[in-house]
Enzyme design. Sequence first.
Site, mmCIF file in Angstrom:
data_model
loop_
_atom_site.group_PDB
_atom_site.id
_atom_site.type_symbol
_atom_site.label_atom_id
_atom_site.label_comp_id
_atom_site.label_asym_id
_atom_site.label_seq_id
_atom_site.Cartn_x
_atom_site.Cartn_y
_atom_site.Cartn_z
ATOM 1 N N HIS A 46 32.387 -52.292 30.721
ATOM 2 C CA HIS A 46 31.394 -53.366 30.653
ATOM 3 C C HIS A 46 31.426 -54.169 31.949
ATOM 4 O O HIS A 46 32.425 -54.174 32.653
ATOM 5 C CB HIS A 46 31.686 -54.290 29.465
ATOM 6 N N ARG A 71 40.294 -50.017 32.630
ATOM 7 C CA ARG A 71 39.634 -49.432 31.469
ATOM 8 C C ARG A 71 38.528 -48.550 32.043
ATOM 9 O O ARG A 71 37.632 -49.051 32.743
ATOM 10 C CB ARG A 71 39.038 -50.470 30.526
ATOM 11 N N GLU A 147 38.263 -48.984 17.796
ATOM 12 C CA GLU A 147 37.173 -49.949 17.649
ATOM 13 C C GLU A 147 36.075 -49.478 16.712
ATOM 14 O O GLU A 147 34.969 -50.022 16.734
ATOM 15 C CB GLU A 147 36.599 -50.404 19.006
ATOM 16 N N ASP A 173 34.001 -54.756 19.085
ATOM 17 C CA ASP A 173 33.337 -53.561 18.566
ATOM 18 C C ASP A 173 33.812 -53.245 17.151
ATOM 19 O O ASP A 173 33.020 -52.814 16.303
ATOM 20 C CB ASP A 173 33.586 -52.360 19.490
HETATM 21 C C1 3PY Z 1 36.124 -54.956 22.122
HETATM 22 O O1 3PY Z 1 36.572 -55.989 21.611
HETATM 23 O O2 3PY Z 1 35.306 -54.212 21.577
HETATM 24 C C2 3PY Z 1 36.572 -54.579 23.446
HETATM 25 O O3 3PY Z 1 36.230 -53.520 23.917
HETATM 26 C C3 3PY Z 1 37.431 -55.530 24.207
HETATM 27 O O4 3PY Z 1 37.277 -55.352 25.549
HETATM 28 MG MG MG Z 2 34.751 -52.495 22.853
#
Ligand code: 3PY
Ligand code: MG
Length: 253
Positions: A46, A71, A147, A173
């Site tokens: 992101h 990341r 996530e 997420d």
């Molecule tokens: C999330 O919380 O989805 C993340 O990817 C944190 O960076």
């Molecule tokens: Mg995320």
Amino acid sequence: MRPNRLRELFAARQPAMVGWMSFASPYAAEFYGHCGFDAVAIDLQHGPIFLDAALPMLQALSASPAMPMVRCSGNNFSEIGKLLDAGAYSVICPLIQDADDARRFVEACRYPPMGTRSYGPTRGFLYGGPDYFDRANDTVVTWAMIETPESLRELDAICAVDGLDGIFVGPSDLSISLGTKPPPKWREAPLAPALESCLKAARKAGKMAGVFCTSPDMAADMRKAGYDMLVLANDSVMLRGAAQQWLETARKG
Ligand code: 3PY
Ligand code: MG
């Protein structure tokens, strides 16, 4: 090879405090690297950081006490190889769904026979040392992001993947995919039990557990719960928070 700070902290049962960068700036990386974090992660999933911007940021972090992490933008063999060659000492991979995903990710991070990483650690040598090739498989730390509900169901199988060092919870997420909205409500269902399951699964497999914390209170709770790596929001959240606090105090005066 230069030791990996995350492994040292995990062995000593000390939580790692990690900074997270969204600004595509080597100066910001150098600055953040000197703020006292154990490691700083550059986020290519992101925000505005693309692959070309990552190299000077990794160089800036290498000249600081913080270990350089990334990341990656996805489970992409070529990008992961380039980031490792550029000196990333730890890779977090977003949106891992199952053990096959996790295996593919780990293989991209490990030289044969453990994986399929291609040889050419240009900056890896500079940051890691001349024995980089012999030690990289045991030094670089790999994290699979949890996530989605699918990855929650597959937790034990993901944690069992050889060469995977830890799981890293993305609470935003995860909240969305469990039917709620960010910011993450970490003290309530459905996120609270999910965070507990992640920690339990990692512990059972002898792996590390990390979590992205969106507030200092969340970080304190996650530390108390026993998480091994706490990412403390990101650079833009820190800057906005400090700016707002200054303005609020100054305007009251
Ligand atoms: C999330 O919380 O989805 C993340 O990817 C944190 O960076
Ligand atoms: Mg995320």
